[in-house]
Write a protein that holds these residues in place. Structure first.
Motif, mmCIF file in Angstrom:
data_model
loop_
_atom_site.group_PDB
_atom_site.id
_atom_site.type_symbol
_atom_site.label_atom_id
_atom_site.label_comp_id
_atom_site.label_asym_id
_atom_site.label_seq_id
_atom_site.Cartn_x
_atom_site.Cartn_y
_atom_site.Cartn_z
ATOM 1 N N LEU A 16 0.819 -1.209 0.000
ATOM 2 C CA LEU A 16 0.000 0.000 0.000
ATOM 3 C C LEU A 16 0.857 1.264 0.000
ATOM 4 C CD1 LEU A 16 -2.817 -1.081 2.484
ATOM 5 C CD2 LEU A 16 -3.020 -0.753 0.010
ATOM 6 N N ASP A 17 1.938 1.258 0.787
ATOM 7 C CA ASP A 17 2.803 2.444 0.830
ATOM 8 C C ASP A 17 3.498 2.662 -0.512
ATOM 9 O OD1 ASP A 17 2.013 2.797 3.435
ATOM 10 O OD2 ASP A 17 3.844 1.975 4.319
ATOM 11 N N ALA A 18 3.939 1.564 -1.143
ATOM 12 C CA ALA A 18 4.566 1.688 -2.464
ATOM 13 C C ALA A 18 3.535 2.116 -3.499
ATOM 14 C CB ALA A 18 5.198 0.354 -2.866
ATOM 15 N N ALA A 19 2.325 1.583 -3.387
ATOM 16 C CA ALA A 19 1.264 1.960 -4.323
ATOM 17 C C ALA A 19 0.915 3.440 -4.175
ATOM 18 C CB ALA A 19 0.027 1.099 -4.088
ATOM 19 N N TRP A 20 0.888 3.918 -2.936
ATOM 20 C CA TRP A 20 0.597 5.343 -2.706
ATOM 21 C C TRP A 20 1.630 6.220 -3.402
ATOM 22 C CZ3 TRP A 20 -3.419 7.883 -0.398
ATOM 23 C CH2 TRP A 20 -3.246 9.256 -0.187
ATOM 24 N N ASP A 21 2.907 5.872 -3.229
ATOM 25 C CA ASP A 21 3.968 6.662 -3.859
ATOM 26 C C ASP A 21 3.848 6.621 -5.384
ATOM 27 O OD1 ASP A 21 4.960 7.232 -1.346
ATOM 28 O OD2 ASP A 21 6.470 5.640 -1.386
ATOM 29 N N LEU A 22 3.529 5.441 -5.920
ATOM 30 C CA LEU A 22 3.417 5.293 -7.364
ATOM 31 C C LEU A 22 2.219 6.057 -7.910
ATOM 32 C CD1 LEU A 22 4.637 3.822 -9.854
ATOM 33 C CD2 LEU A 22 2.929 2.034 -9.470
ATOM 34 N N VAL A 23 1.079 5.935 -7.241
ATOM 35 C CA VAL A 23 -0.128 6.638 -7.692
ATOM 36 C C VAL A 23 0.062 8.147 -7.574
ATOM 37 C CG1 VAL A 23 -2.568 7.032 -7.178
ATOM 38 C CG2 VAL A 23 -1.682 4.708 -7.261
ATOM 39 N N SER A 24 0.740 8.587 -6.514
ATOM 40 C CA SER A 24 1.017 10.021 -6.365
ATOM 41 C C SER A 24 1.850 10.544 -7.529
ATOM 42 C CB SER A 24 1.757 10.283 -5.048
ATOM 43 O OG SER A 24 0.952 9.950 -3.941
ATOM 44 N N GLU A 25 2.753 9.693 -8.016
ATOM 45 C CA GLU A 25 3.660 10.099 -9.091
ATOM 46 C C GLU A 25 3.047 9.922 -10.480
ATOM 47 O OE1 GLU A 25 7.903 8.569 -11.031
ATOM 48 O OE2 GLU A 25 7.366 7.993 -8.969
ATOM 49 N N ARG A 26 2.360 8.791 -10.696
ATOM 50 C CA ARG A 26 1.911 8.442 -12.046
ATOM 51 C C ARG A 26 0.400 8.513 -12.252
ATOM 52 N NH1 ARG A 26 5.572 3.100 -13.603
ATOM 53 N NH2 ARG A 26 7.581 3.920 -12.894
ATOM 54 N N ALA A 28 -3.772 7.411 -10.544
ATOM 55 C CA ALA A 28 -4.511 6.272 -10.024
ATOM 56 C C ALA A 28 -4.799 5.212 -11.076
ATOM 57 C CB ALA A 28 -5.823 6.747 -9.397
ATOM 58 N N ASP A 29 -4.459 5.492 -12.336
ATOM 59 C CA ASP A 29 -4.639 4.475 -13.366
ATOM 60 C C ASP A 29 -3.402 3.582 -13.511
ATOM 61 O OD1 ASP A 29 -3.288 6.686 -14.279
ATOM 62 O OD2 ASP A 29 -4.382 6.862 -16.166
ATOM 63 N N PRO A 103 -2.661 14.430 -4.188
ATOM 64 C CA PRO A 103 -2.257 13.809 -5.457
ATOM 65 C C PRO A 103 -3.103 12.598 -5.834
ATOM 66 C CG PRO A 103 -0.331 14.337 -4.131
ATOM 67 C CD PRO A 103 -1.526 14.535 -3.244
ATOM 68 N N VAL A 104 -3.390 11.746 -4.845
ATOM 69 C CA VAL A 104 -4.185 10.553 -5.113
ATOM 70 C C VAL A 104 -5.662 10.906 -5.242
ATOM 71 C CG1 VAL A 104 -4.938 8.333 -4.176
ATOM 72 C CG2 VAL A 104 -2.528 9.008 -4.025
ATOM 73 N N ALA A 105 -6.167 11.733 -4.328
ATOM 74 C CA ALA A 105 -7.580 12.100 -4.368
ATOM 75 C C ALA A 105 -7.946 12.797 -5.669
ATOM 76 C CB ALA A 105 -7.911 12.999 -3.176
ATOM 77 N N ASN A 106 -7.093 13.696 -6.096
ATOM 78 C CA ASN A 106 -7.347 14.442 -7.325
ATOM 79 C C ASN A 106 -7.436 13.500 -8.523
ATOM 80 O OD1 ASN A 106 -7.923 17.043 -8.102
ATOM 81 N ND2 ASN A 106 -5.823 17.548 -8.645
ATOM 82 N N ARG A 110 -10.538 12.553 -11.033
ATOM 83 C CA ARG A 110 -10.387 12.636 -12.492
ATOM 84 C C ARG A 110 -10.879 11.370 -13.177
ATOM 85 N NH1 ARG A 110 -6.637 10.716 -16.067
ATOM 86 N NH2 ARG A 110 -5.289 9.909 -14.392
ATOM 87 N N LEU A 111 -10.620 10.219 -12.556
ATOM 88 C CA LEU A 111 -10.898 8.944 -13.210
ATOM 89 C C LEU A 111 -12.287 8.392 -12.923
ATOM 90 C CD1 LEU A 111 -7.509 7.118 -12.538
ATOM 91 C CD2 LEU A 111 -8.365 7.845 -14.764
ATOM 92 N N LYS A 112 -12.968 8.897 -11.911
ATOM 93 C CA LYS A 112 -14.162 8.204 -11.433
ATOM 94 C C LYS A 112 -15.303 8.151 -12.440
ATOM 95 C CE LYS A 112 -16.015 12.120 -8.720
ATOM 96 N NZ LYS A 112 -17.383 12.240 -9.234
ATOM 97 N N SER A 113 -15.310 9.035 -13.429
ATOM 98 C CA SER A 113 -16.380 8.983 -14.429
ATOM 99 C C SER A 113 -16.155 7.881 -15.462
ATOM 100 C CB SER A 113 -16.504 10.340 -15.142
ATOM 101 O OG SER A 113 -15.307 10.646 -15.834
ATOM 102 N N THR A 114 -14.918 7.397 -15.578
ATOM 103 C CA THR A 114 -14.613 6.378 -16.593
ATOM 104 C C THR A 114 -14.024 5.098 -16.013
ATOM 105 O OG1 THR A 114 -12.418 7.359 -16.949
ATOM 106 C CG2 THR A 114 -14.205 8.120 -18.376
ATOM 107 N N ASP A 115 -13.650 5.110 -14.738
ATOM 108 C CA ASP A 115 -12.970 3.975 -14.112
ATOM 109 C C ASP A 115 -13.796 3.530 -12.905
ATOM 110 O OD1 ASP A 115 -11.279 2.388 -12.450
ATOM 111 O OD2 ASP A 115 -9.499 3.243 -13.402
#
Length: 204
Positions: A16-26, A28-29, A103-106, A110-115
């Motif tokens: 989860l911590d690694a995923a948070w860092d990755l999603v923050s950078e790249r 939520a997709d 970063p993650v929430a934003n 952004r994605l919630k209408s299509t994902d």
């Protein structure tokens, strides 16, 4: 707790911590494969812990609560005896949390209408916040501090809207307000509009 279960929980938190860092950078997709590679585990390990990508995203936002102790801080606010201080401190605690999850929430927004997975994760988190805000507003009403023109449902929904991530993004990101100005303005607005005028002192 057995050493095996403790090890499993540690692996889960590491994912989860690694995923948070990755999603923050790249964003939520980010794929399951990308997340697995970033933490050095197999895709199967992620599915074992979380079931699917949607389960991972839900666990991710809940892990943020733990990392930043937001649930603990908000629950502590409910124990404050003075209703105005309770509301003031609660809103401050939430607004301190918003920049940390931005970063993650934003990206979930952004994605919630299509994902569907992103939408489920975001709605799950917002539903929990709505319940907590309703508890907070109910406590104000019980103490006679909620302004008479509000009922609990409307007051909690209004507060949820006003202190949401989207408003923060508009004021800080689009209007160029400082975080401190944004926090002060939103907090003072909530207190001035929801608290019974007879009980509401001037607040900085």
């Amino acid at each position: 707790m057995s050493s095996k279960r403790k090890s499993g929980n540690q692996t889960k938190d590491q994912i989860l911590d690694a995923a948070w860092d990755l999603v923050s950078e790249r964003g939520a997709d980010a794929s399951i494969s990308q997340i697995a590679n970033s933490v050095g585990v197999s895709r199967q390990a992620i599915y074992l812990h979380f079931g699917n990508r949607g389960g991972l995203l839900i666990a991710l936002v809940r892990r943020a609560d733990e990392r930043f102790e937001i649930r603990q801080r908000l629950n502590e606010c409910l124990q404050i005896a003075d209703p105005i201080q309770r509301l003031d401190t609660a809103v401050s605690s939430w607004l301190d949390f918003v920049p940390k999850i931005l970063p993650v929430a934003n990206d979930l927004i952004r994605l919630k209408s299509t994902d569907a997975d992103a939408r489920t994760a975001w709605e799950n988190r917002m539903d929990e916040l709505k319940v907590w805000l309703k508890d907070l507003t109910t406590s104000l009403q019980k103490d006679g501090a909620l302004a008479s023109n509000w009922d609990v449902e409307d007051a909690s929904e209004f507060m949820w809207t006003l202190i949401g991530v989207q408003v923060w993004v508009l004021l800080v990101g689009e209007c160029g307000w400082s975080q401190e100005k944004t926090k002060h303005t939103l907090k003072s607005t909530v207190v001035s509009l929801l608290i019974n005028p007879a009980d509401s002192p001037h607040r900085d």
